[in-house]
Design a protein around this motif. Sequence first.
Motif, PDB file in Angstrom:
ATOM      1  N   ALA B 102       0.813  -1.214   0.000  1.00  0.00           N
ATOM      2  CA  ALA B 102       0.000   0.000   0.000  1.00  0.00           C
ATOM      3  C   ALA B 102       0.850   1.269   0.000  1.00  0.00           C
ATOM      4  N   THR B 103       1.942   1.244   0.769  1.00  0.00           N
ATOM      5  CA  THR B 103       2.678   2.501   0.949  1.00  0.00           C
ATOM      6  C   THR B 103       3.793   2.699  -0.076  1.00  0.00           C
ATOM      7  N   VAL B 104       4.325   1.609  -0.596  1.00  0.00           N
ATOM      8  CA  VAL B 104       5.455   1.742  -1.526  1.00  0.00           C
ATOM      9  C   VAL B 104       5.071   1.361  -2.957  1.00  0.00           C
ATOM     10  N   LEU B 105       4.568   0.130  -3.114  1.00  0.00           N
ATOM     11  CA  LEU B 105       4.342  -0.359  -4.477  1.00  0.00           C
ATOM     12  C   LEU B 105       3.213   0.378  -5.180  1.00  0.00           C
ATOM     13  N   GLN B 106       2.101   0.566  -4.463  1.00  0.00           N
ATOM     14  CA  GLN B 106       0.950   1.189  -5.116  1.00  0.00           C
ATOM     15  C   GLN B 106       1.283   2.593  -5.650  1.00  0.00           C
ATOM     16  N   PRO B 107       1.952   3.430  -4.846  1.00  0.00           N
ATOM     17  CA  PRO B 107       2.314   4.751  -5.394  1.00  0.00           C
ATOM     18  C   PRO B 107       3.234   4.639  -6.617  1.00  0.00           C
ATOM     19  N   LEU B 108       4.119   3.639  -6.618  1.00  0.00           N
ATOM     20  CA  LEU B 108       5.007   3.470  -7.778  1.00  0.00           C
ATOM     21  C   LEU B 108       4.207   3.061  -9.005  1.00  0.00           C
ATOM     22  N   VAL B 109       3.246   2.144  -8.795  1.00  0.00           N
ATOM     23  CA  VAL B 109       2.377   1.715  -9.898  1.00  0.00           C
ATOM     24  C   VAL B 109       1.655   2.918 -10.479  1.00  0.00           C
ATOM     25  N   GLU B 110       1.101   3.725  -9.565  1.00  0.00           N
ATOM     26  CA  GLU B 110       0.313   4.869 -10.025  1.00  0.00           C
ATOM     27  C   GLU B 110       1.180   5.876 -10.772  1.00  0.00           C
ATOM     28  N   LYS B 111       2.369   6.074 -10.260  1.00  0.00           N
ATOM     29  CA  LYS B 111       3.264   7.036 -10.910  1.00  0.00           C
ATOM     30  C   LYS B 111       3.590   6.598 -12.341  1.00  0.00           C
ATOM     31  N   LEU B 112       3.922   5.317 -12.489  1.00  0.00           N
ATOM     32  CA  LEU B 112       4.236   4.803 -13.827  1.00  0.00           C
ATOM     33  C   LEU B 112       3.015   4.866 -14.735  1.00  0.00           C
ATOM     34  N   GLN B 113       1.855   4.580 -14.148  1.00  0.00           N
ATOM     35  CA  GLN B 113       0.620   4.622 -14.935  1.00  0.00           C
ATOM     36  C   GLN B 113       0.330   6.027 -15.446  1.00  0.00           C
ATOM     37  N   VAL B 114       0.509   6.992 -14.560  1.00  0.00           N
ATOM     38  CA  VAL B 114       0.250   8.380 -14.954  1.00  0.00           C
ATOM     39  C   VAL B 114       1.159   8.772 -16.110  1.00  0.00           C
ATOM     40  N   LEU B 115       2.450   8.440 -15.973  1.00  0.00           N
ATOM     41  CA  LEU B 115       3.405   8.769 -17.037  1.00  0.00           C
ATOM     42  C   LEU B 115       2.991   8.118 -18.350  1.00  0.00           C
ATOM     43  N   ARG B 116       2.623   6.831 -18.249  1.00  0.00           N
ATOM     44  CA  ARG B 116       2.269   6.090 -19.448  1.00  0.00           C
ATOM     45  C   ARG B 116       1.009   6.656 -20.096  1.00  0.00           C
ATOM     46  N   GLN B 117       0.020   6.974 -19.252  1.00  0.00           N
ATOM     47  CA  GLN B 117      -1.246   7.472 -19.806  1.00  0.00           C
ATOM     48  C   GLN B 117      -1.072   8.853 -20.434  1.00  0.00           C
ATOM     49  N   ARG B 118      -0.241   9.659 -19.787  1.00  0.00           N
ATOM     50  CA  ARG B 118      -0.007  11.005 -20.328  1.00  0.00           C
ATOM     51  C   ARG B 118       0.615  10.893 -21.723  1.00  0.00           C
ATOM     52  N   ARG B 119       1.599  10.002 -21.832  1.00  0.00           N
ATOM     53  CA  ARG B 119       2.256   9.801 -23.121  1.00  0.00           C
ATOM     54  C   ARG B 119       1.258   9.216 -24.142  1.00  0.00           C
ATOM     55  N   ALA B 120       0.488   8.216 -23.684  1.00  0.00           N
ATOM     56  CA  ALA B 120      -0.438   7.536 -24.596  1.00  0.00           C
ATOM     57  C   ALA B 120      -1.482   8.510 -25.141  1.00  0.00           C
ATOM     58  N   ALA B 121      -1.896   9.465 -24.308  1.00  0.00           N
ATOM     59  CA  ALA B 121      -2.903  10.435 -24.767  1.00  0.00           C
ATOM     60  C   ALA B 121      -2.320  11.310 -25.870  1.00  0.00           C
ATOM     61  N   LYS B 122      -1.045  11.705 -25.702  1.00  0.00           N
ATOM     62  CA  LYS B 122      -0.410  12.532 -26.725  1.00  0.00           C
ATOM     63  C   LYS B 122      -0.211  11.743 -28.013  1.00  0.00           C
ATOM     64  N   VAL B 123       0.140  10.488 -27.859  1.00  0.00           N
ATOM     65  CA  VAL B 123       0.326   9.634 -29.040  1.00  0.00           C
ATOM     66  C   VAL B 123      -1.022   9.403 -29.731  1.00  0.00           C
ATOM     67  N   ALA B 124      -2.053   9.151 -28.915  1.00  0.00           N
ATOM     68  CA  ALA B 124      -3.383   8.884 -29.483  1.00  0.00           C
ATOM     69  C   ALA B 124      -3.881  10.071 -30.304  1.00  0.00           C
ATOM     70  N   ALA B 125      -3.449  11.270 -29.918  1.00  0.00           N
ATOM     71  CA  ALA B 125      -3.873  12.468 -30.657  1.00  0.00           C
ATOM     72  C   ALA B 125      -3.274  12.495 -32.058  1.00  0.00           C
ATOM     73  N   THR B 126      -2.303  11.620 -32.341  1.00  0.00           N
ATOM     74  CA  THR B 126      -1.719  11.585 -33.692  1.00  0.00           C
ATOM     75  C   THR B 126      -2.330  10.468 -34.529  1.00  0.00           C
ATOM     76  N   GLN B 127      -3.375   9.837 -33.977  1.00  0.00           N
ATOM     77  CA  GLN B 127      -4.057   8.800 -34.747  1.00  0.00           C
ATOM     78  C   GLN B 127      -4.744   9.451 -35.941  1.00  0.00           C
ATOM     79  N   VAL B 128      -4.705   8.802 -37.083  1.00  0.00           N
ATOM     80  CA  VAL B 128      -5.158   9.439 -38.300  1.00  0.00           C
ATOM     81  C   VAL B 128      -6.065   8.496 -39.082  1.00  0.00           C
ATOM     82  N   ASP B 129      -7.025   9.078 -39.770  1.00  0.00           N
ATOM     83  CA  ASP B 129      -7.819   8.291 -40.711  1.00  0.00           C
ATOM     84  C   ASP B 129      -7.459   8.765 -42.100  1.00  0.00           C
TER      85      ASP B 129
END
Lengths: 372, 137
Positions: B102-129
């Motif tokens: 709860a005190t160590v791993l979960q915050p690390l998971v969340e931190k990595l998730q936030v970084l990944r999601q932030r990047r993924a959102a920027k990448v998703a904005a370059t999706q093209v039809d």
Amino acid sequence: MYVAVKGGERAIDNAHRLLAEDRRGDPAVPELDLKQIEQQLALAVDRVMAEGSLYDRELAALAIKQARGDLLEAIFLLRAYRTTLPRLAVSEPLNTAAMAINRRISAAFKDLPGGQVLGPTFDYTHRLLDFTWAEPHGADTGTDAATGKTLPQAMPRVLQLLDGEGLIEPPRADAPTRPVADLTREAMTLPAERDLRLQNLARGDEGFLLALGYSTQRGYGNTHPFAGEIRMGEVAVEIVPEELGFAVEIGEITVTECEMINQFQGSAEHLPQFTRGYGLTFGQGERKAMAMALVDRALRARELGETPSSPAQDEEFVLYHSDNVEASGFVQHLKLPHYVDFQAELELLRRLRANASDPSPDADPNDHGPKP
Amino acid sequence: MGLLAKSSVADLEAAWQGLSEPPSYDFLRAPETGLAQVRARAGGTGLRFNLGEMTMTRCVVRLRDGTSGYAYVAGRNRRHAELAAALDALLQDPAHRDHLQATVLQPLVEKLQVLRQRRAAKVAATQVDFFTLARGE
């Protein structure tokens, strides 16, 4: 043949000092730090890691700084460094299907599941010098993260779409016990199987592979390629430590993957179907991955029953000249003292010329064997 | 272990310093930097081949109660491997696991998730039809 030369220590020391001074440049200009190189010259770092065959961004940045931006010299430095480290593990095969996508496109299918994702690409830029980059740019580039679009969890491989109908050759099944060739452990031998070729190409010089790939497109062993899929992003690297016996992730690396779809006429045994060429490189290296895929396919000529007729299909030619550390070493060794060789050639030439103007029976004009 | 390997050494250091009583440990294997040969497959699914190497550091520690902790982390940071091994050892202990989770791993998971999601959102904005235009019909 080289001769030992003595002396010159002081000149050499001074040359190195001069090199250090020139490396630093005008002291009034702030010095580059490794983080700047890593972040802002990221594609140079990627190339040095790919051809240096060692994934470590910080080391690659150091090599680039030490080499004054000479990427081939930096690649050499990285290759030399890797020999100082023990090998601790061999990874499980990368699962590029589970990549955290930064870019994913197909030139063969317009509407592919998962969509076309352009990512951070130079494509569609006008290739006009942008003078705003001559000034500090700040952090905000206005990246749009609020389009509401999301990336799907899984991005299926484009070539799998063809797999179902048998229109493309299936990937060759791999026995888990098959030893995997490793040219860092055993000298390359020919004929080379595809695993050895792919390892060689993955660390091969981008310029060399680009020219060879280009040559196939211009008709020297044409394989009618389509860029089936190009994807770039982060993949997990897992190892299975002996003391644990299960897979653990050690981190993520960025790779670029290219799958080419190529024509194949068919043969007596096989119906016509598409064939594959594969490129994979450390970092963001799309040009390299594409060139590698073209050359990989060209080198499969023998396996597919094609008659090799062009340089890109000649595995000896390709595999023995792809390594820029070896190539650079052999070309540059010409700078070493060849004084004795040259004296011998000089002597010979004088003799031949003298004989030509005054032929005498004991002269042998054929006595000029090749240099070692 | 993968999470500890992927987290930054600064975050692991902060987590370790944040423990109410960080236990002492010995090295069974002092942090050692070397190489991992990275394998891939032709076409992503076929023949295995060696793509190139990467740096990695491994470490094994033993707590006073005999529990061992292991770490295998990308890169050359010995302290990263040491902290990851020490935390891995603590996580073996059922008395600590839930709390650390709860005190160590979960915050690390969340931190990595936030970084990944932030990047993924920027990448998703370059999706093209892409639209193709029919010609000559």
